[in-house]
Design a protein around this motif. Structure first.
Motif, PDB file in Angstrom:
ATOM      1  N   MET A  78       0.820  -1.215   0.000  1.00  0.00           N
ATOM      2  CA  MET A  78       0.000   0.000   0.000  1.00  0.00           C
ATOM      3  C   MET A  78       0.852   1.262   0.000  1.00  0.00           C
ATOM      4  N   ASN A  79       2.060   1.177   0.548  1.00  0.00           N
ATOM      5  CA  ASN A  79       2.979   2.306   0.487  1.00  0.00           C
ATOM      6  C   ASN A  79       3.698   2.225  -0.851  1.00  0.00           C
ATOM      7  N   LEU A  80       3.319   3.101  -1.759  1.00  0.00           N
ATOM      8  CA  LEU A  80       3.881   3.040  -3.107  1.00  0.00           C
ATOM      9  C   LEU A  80       5.317   3.542  -3.165  1.00  0.00           C
ATOM     10  N   GLY A  81       5.768   4.199  -2.101  1.00  0.00           N
ATOM     11  CA  GLY A  81       7.170   4.608  -2.019  1.00  0.00           C
ATOM     12  C   GLY A  81       7.475   5.930  -2.683  1.00  0.00           C
ATOM     13  N   ILE A  82       7.165   6.061  -3.934  1.00  0.00           N
ATOM     14  CA  ILE A  82       7.485   7.283  -4.668  1.00  0.00           C
ATOM     15  C   ILE A  82       6.175   7.961  -5.061  1.00  0.00           C
ATOM     16  N   PRO A  83       5.993   9.212  -4.644  1.00  0.00           N
ATOM     17  CA  PRO A  83       4.742   9.895  -5.000  1.00  0.00           C
ATOM     18  C   PRO A  83       4.689  10.238  -6.484  1.00  0.00           C
ATOM     19  N   TYR A  84       3.474  10.292  -6.991  1.00  0.00           N
ATOM     20  CA  TYR A  84       3.308  10.757  -8.360  1.00  0.00           C
ATOM     21  C   TYR A  84       3.639  12.243  -8.396  1.00  0.00           C
ATOM     22  N   PRO A  85       4.401  12.690  -9.382  1.00  0.00           N
ATOM     23  CA  PRO A  85       4.755  14.110  -9.436  1.00  0.00           C
ATOM     24  C   PRO A  85       3.539  14.983  -9.766  1.00  0.00           C
ATOM     25  N   ARG A  86       3.461  16.107  -9.079  1.00  0.00           N
ATOM     26  CA  ARG A  86       2.370  17.053  -9.294  1.00  0.00           C
ATOM     27  C   ARG A  86       2.915  18.478  -9.402  1.00  0.00           C
ATOM     28  N   ASP A  87       4.133  18.604  -9.834  1.00  0.00           N
ATOM     29  CA  ASP A  87       4.766  19.921  -9.873  1.00  0.00           C
ATOM     30  C   ASP A  87       3.985  20.927 -10.709  1.00  0.00           C
ATOM     31  N   ARG A  88       3.572  20.511 -11.898  1.00  0.00           N
ATOM     32  CA  ARG A  88       2.846  21.439 -12.770  1.00  0.00           C
ATOM     33  C   ARG A  88       1.469  21.769 -12.193  1.00  0.00           C
ATOM     34  N   SER A  89       0.798  20.784 -11.652  1.00  0.00           N
ATOM     35  CA  SER A  89      -0.511  21.015 -11.032  1.00  0.00           C
ATOM     36  C   SER A  89      -0.389  21.920  -9.811  1.00  0.00           C
ATOM     37  N   ASN A  90       0.627  21.673  -8.999  1.00  0.00           N
ATOM     38  CA  ASN A  90       0.830  22.518  -7.815  1.00  0.00           C
ATOM     39  C   ASN A  90       1.104  23.964  -8.207  1.00  0.00           C
ATOM     40  N   ALA A  91       1.896  24.179  -9.259  1.00  0.00           N
ATOM     41  CA  ALA A  91       2.180  25.541  -9.717  1.00  0.00           C
ATOM     42  C   ALA A  91       0.912  26.198 -10.256  1.00  0.00           C
ATOM     43  N   ALA A  92       0.123  25.461 -11.021  1.00  0.00           N
ATOM     44  CA  ALA A  92      -1.125  26.009 -11.559  1.00  0.00           C
ATOM     45  C   ALA A  92      -2.105  26.313 -10.435  1.00  0.00           C
ATOM     46  N   ARG A  93      -2.145  25.464  -9.405  1.00  0.00           N
ATOM     47  CA  ARG A  93      -3.027  25.718  -8.263  1.00  0.00           C
ATOM     48  C   ARG A  93      -2.582  26.960  -7.514  1.00  0.00           C
ATOM     49  N   ALA A  94      -1.287  27.139  -7.320  1.00  0.00           N
ATOM     50  CA  ALA A  94      -0.786  28.335  -6.624  1.00  0.00           C
ATOM     51  C   ALA A  94      -1.160  29.597  -7.399  1.00  0.00           C
ATOM     52  N   THR A  95      -1.023  29.557  -8.706  1.00  0.00           N
ATOM     53  CA  THR A  95      -1.398  30.714  -9.530  1.00  0.00           C
ATOM     54  C   THR A  95      -2.894  30.980  -9.415  1.00  0.00           C
ATOM     55  N   CYS A  96      -3.699  29.936  -9.500  1.00  0.00           N
ATOM     56  CA  CYS A  96      -5.147  30.080  -9.397  1.00  0.00           C
ATOM     57  C   CYS A  96      -5.548  30.663  -8.042  1.00  0.00           C
ATOM     58  N   ILE A  97      -4.969  30.167  -6.979  1.00  0.00           N
ATOM     59  CA  ILE A  97      -5.278  30.668  -5.652  1.00  0.00           C
ATOM     60  C   ILE A  97      -4.874  32.133  -5.512  1.00  0.00           C
ATOM     61  N   GLU A  98      -3.737  32.503  -6.063  1.00  0.00           N
ATOM     62  CA  GLU A  98      -3.306  33.908  -6.011  1.00  0.00           C
ATOM     63  C   GLU A  98      -4.303  34.813  -6.728  1.00  0.00           C
ATOM     64  N   VAL A  99      -4.774  34.394  -7.873  1.00  0.00           N
ATOM     65  CA  VAL A  99      -5.780  35.186  -8.605  1.00  0.00           C
ATOM     66  C   VAL A  99      -7.088  35.241  -7.809  1.00  0.00           C
ATOM     67  N   MET A 100      -7.441  34.138  -7.175  1.00  0.00           N
ATOM     68  CA  MET A 100      -8.653  34.111  -6.354  1.00  0.00           C
ATOM     69  C   MET A 100      -8.538  35.083  -5.179  1.00  0.00           C
ATOM     70  N   ARG A 101      -7.365  35.146  -4.576  1.00  0.00           N
ATOM     71  CA  ARG A 101      -7.155  36.055  -3.454  1.00  0.00           C
ATOM     72  C   ARG A 101      -7.271  37.521  -3.881  1.00  0.00           C
ATOM     73  N   GLN A 102      -6.870  37.812  -5.103  1.00  0.00           N
ATOM     74  CA  GLN A 102      -6.925  39.183  -5.598  1.00  0.00           C
ATOM     75  C   GLN A 102      -8.309  39.576  -6.110  1.00  0.00           C
ATOM     76  N   HIS A 103      -9.142  38.596  -6.344  1.00  0.00           N
ATOM     77  CA  HIS A 103     -10.477  38.869  -6.870  1.00  0.00           C
ATOM     78  C   HIS A 103     -11.329  39.542  -5.795  1.00  0.00           C
ATOM     79  N   PRO A 104     -12.029  40.623  -6.159  1.00  0.00           N
ATOM     80  CA  PRO A 104     -12.859  41.331  -5.145  1.00  0.00           C
ATOM     81  C   PRO A 104     -14.023  40.512  -4.640  1.00  0.00           C
TER      82      PRO A 104
END
Length: 104
Positions: A78-104
Motif C-alpha cells: 500500500m505504500n507506493l514509495g514514490i509519489p506521483y509528481p504534481r509539480d505542474r498542477s501545484n504551480a497552476a493551483r498556486a497561480t489560481c489561488i493567487e488570482v482568487m485572493r486578488q479577486h474582489p
C-alpha cells in the motif's frame, strides 16, 4: 485517482466501473465549477481552466500507468514509495489561488 487505481481491491469489472464513475464525477464537478467561475468571477475562470487542464494532463498520464499495474494485494504494498509528481498542477493551483485572493 492514480493512487486509488493502484490500490484497487481487485481487477473486476465492478471495481473498474466504480473507479471510472469516480473519475466522471470529478470531471463533472470541475466542469460545474468552471462554468460557475465564468459567470461569477471571469478573471478567475482562466487560471482555474489552466489548473484543470494541467491536473487532467498529469493525472491522466498517471492513471494510464496505474492501470497497467496489478492490484496491490499486501499491506506493505500500500505504500507506493514514490509519489506521483504534481509539480505542474501545484504551480497552476498556486497561480489560481493567487488570482482568487486578488479577486474582489
Amino acid at each position: 485517482m492514480p493512487y486509488r487505481i493502484r490500490r484497487r481491491s481487485e481487477s473486476s469489472s465492478a471495481v473498474r466501473q466504480q473507479l471510472t464513475d469516480e473519475v466522471s464525477s470529478l470531471l463533472a464537478r470541475m466542469a460545474f465549477h468552471q462554468a460557475w467561475l465564468q459567470i461569477e468571477a471571469p478573471t478567475v475562470a482562466g487560471p482555474y481552466a489552466t489548473l484543470v487542464a494541467t491536473a487532467r494532463a498529469e493525472a491522466g498520464a498517471q492513471m494510464s500507468l496505474a492501470w497497467q499495474h496489478p492490484p496491490i494485494t499486501t499491506d506493505s504494498g500500500m505504500n507506493l514509495g514514490i509519489p506521483y509528481p504534481r509539480d505542474r498542477s501545484n504551480a497552476a493551483r498556486a497561480t489560481c489561488i493567487e488570482v482568487m485572493r486578488q479577486h474582489p
